[in-house]
Scaffold this active site. Sequence first.
Site, PDB file in Angstrom:
ATOM      1  CE1 TYR A 146      -4.304   0.713  -0.370  1.00  0.00           C
ATOM      2  CE2 TYR A 146      -4.396  -1.451   0.662  1.00  0.00           C
ATOM      3  CZ  TYR A 146      -4.997  -0.435  -0.073  1.00  0.00           C
ATOM      4  OH  TYR A 146      -6.286  -0.594  -0.510  1.00  0.00           O
ATOM      5  NE  ARG A 162      -5.227  -4.311 -20.319  1.00  0.00           N
ATOM      6  CZ  ARG A 162      -5.665  -3.893 -21.509  1.00  0.00           C
ATOM      7  NH1 ARG A 162      -6.547  -2.919 -21.589  1.00  0.00           N
ATOM      8  NH2 ARG A 162      -5.256  -4.457 -22.614  1.00  0.00           N
ATOM      9  CD  GLU A 178      -4.822   4.971   0.519  1.00  0.00           C
ATOM     10  OE1 GLU A 178      -4.782   5.620   1.571  1.00  0.00           O
ATOM     11  OE2 GLU A 178      -5.780   4.234   0.204  1.00  0.00           O
ATOM     12  CG  ASP A 215      -7.583  10.506 -24.000  1.00  0.00           C
ATOM     13  OD1 ASP A 215      -6.541   9.812 -23.982  1.00  0.00           O
ATOM     14  OD2 ASP A 215      -8.707  10.057 -23.715  1.00  0.00           O
ATOM     15  CB  THR A 225      -3.751   3.917 -22.306  1.00  0.00           C
ATOM     16  OG1 THR A 225      -3.249   3.905 -23.648  1.00  0.00           O
ATOM     17  CG2 THR A 225      -5.234   4.232 -22.318  1.00  0.00           C
ATOM     18  CE  LYS A 231      -6.229   2.230 -25.497  1.00  0.00           C
ATOM     19  NZ  LYS A 231      -7.320   3.199 -25.665  1.00  0.00           N
TER      20      LYS A 231
HETATM   21  C1  LIG Z   1      -8.387   3.508 -24.855  1.00  0.00           C
HETATM   22  C2  LIG Z   1      -8.760   4.925 -24.609  1.00  0.00           C
HETATM   23  C3  LIG Z   1      -9.134   5.365 -23.335  1.00  0.00           C
HETATM   24  C4  LIG Z   1      -9.421   4.450 -22.184  1.00  0.00           C
HETATM   25  O1  LIG Z   1      -8.404   3.695 -21.715  1.00  0.00           O
HETATM   26  P1  LIG Z   1      -8.739   2.468 -20.705  1.00  0.00           P
HETATM   27  O2  LIG Z   1      -7.382   2.117 -20.185  1.00  0.00           O
HETATM   28  O3  LIG Z   1      -9.401   1.424 -21.517  1.00  0.00           O
HETATM   29  O4  LIG Z   1      -9.615   3.017 -19.633  1.00  0.00           O
HETATM   30  C5  LIG Z   1      -9.367   6.727 -23.161  1.00  0.00           C
HETATM   31  N1  LIG Z   1      -9.267   7.593 -24.188  1.00  0.00           N
HETATM   32  C6  LIG Z   1      -8.930   7.199 -25.434  1.00  0.00           C
HETATM   33  C7  LIG Z   1      -8.837   8.210 -26.526  1.00  0.00           C
HETATM   34  C8  LIG Z   1      -8.691   5.842 -25.687  1.00  0.00           C
HETATM   35  O5  LIG Z   1      -8.406   5.457 -26.927  1.00  0.00           O
END
Ligand SMILES: *Cc1c(COP(=O)(O)O)cnc(C)c1O
Length: 434
Positions: free
Chosen positions: A53, A234, A55, A199, A225, A228
Amino acid sequence: MLNKTLMAADPEVYRLIEKETERQNQNAEMIASENFASKAVMEAMGTTLTNKYAEGLPGKRYYGGCKFVDVVEDLARDRAKSLFGADWVNVQPHSGAQANAAVYLAMMKPGDKLLGFDLSHGGHLTHGSPVNFSGILYEAHFYGVEKETGRLDMNKIRDKAKAVKPRMISIGASAYTRDFDYEAFRDIADEVGAFLWMDMAHTAGLIAAKQLNNPLPWAHVVTTTTHKTLRGPRGGMILIGRDTENTLGVVAPKSGRVKNWGEVLDGAVFPGTQGGPLMHVIAAKAVAFGEALQPDFVTYQQQVIKNAQAMGRVLTELGYELVSGGTDNHLLLIDLRNKNVTGKDAENLLGRAEITVNKNMVPFDTQSPFVTSGIRVGAPAMTTRGMKEPEFEYLARLLDKAISKPTDEAVHDSVAAEVKALCERFPLYDFISI
Ligand SMILES: *Cc1c(COP(=O)(O)O)cnc(C)c1O
């Protein structure tokens, strides 16, 4: 990697993991949001750090015994900063959606207006979908691509922003094949007094390798993220290019000092939207960022783009319509309406032929989100396996074979066999077939 302790302790789960590993090894994984993390990244995740933990932040924890995980988190933060040119970063978000939740909490009050990328044009659920907290708690408005070009028109976005007067403008998408003009977006945000949030969940790896524009100099805040194109575990992350005093007037409780944006966002992650961080995943993020700082990561990302473009060229020759006419990044969005097959049927046909893609709405789609008129195809995962342009051209022809003979099972069997043979030439992990 799969070790004998698990096999002995829980053969049922062990067997399922083994089967999933075989599945990943034996099909053409072309879901644009997926990739294969390295063994080192996965090894970091399967460690004692899951027991801890922690936090709070390094040096400021609510628990004892954090002296080693503090260093791990600092490593992850420092590497992320140099990777993207950031002043400030928080590596604790459990996922992309969690990173985005923290941004909303920091920047908006319930009922405030968001101007985001239309979900049916490539945007993400967390950018104002009515079924997501972002569309439930905030008033979402959207901009989209032009019908003729499949691209964004910055003048139209400016007009929309002036009409809506949003508190925040979001950029970023899950199915947009072109780069963004961040400077123009910032201009618009400044003109209407909005925060600019990018994002980069899909494109972070390409941005880290300088194959696409970097949003950090322009956006007030950037989320991503890590699993990807960035090819880590993840998870999620939030970054700021230049960390300055917040304009919301959020002050530190004791001193009354105006907090910087980074501090406001740290608070929005914990205690705002999360509890304890996943220290084993943060260790794996540090490993992945270390990998991304190596020169061969740039070569990899360049190959991703070359592969997506090679596949796009062959599909175009075969009469497929690509939204926006091609791609600048790692994915293709294929409009299947001229092929008389829906996205849903294409996904199923390709699945039978061992090519994994997902159905996807195309701009101005005439089908429902459950059916759709398109599929999204991505190059990151198969490029990680070592495939180059010839293999992607071959995959484009296999994809066409499977789609153009919807009722011919023999064709699907033969494509599946060809995919399997191709995959065998590019083994995924050396611990496969134990
Ligand atoms: C994949 C994605 C997310 C979400 O990611 P998770 O890890 O699945 O919650 C948010 N914004 C965009 C643009 C994405 O492609």
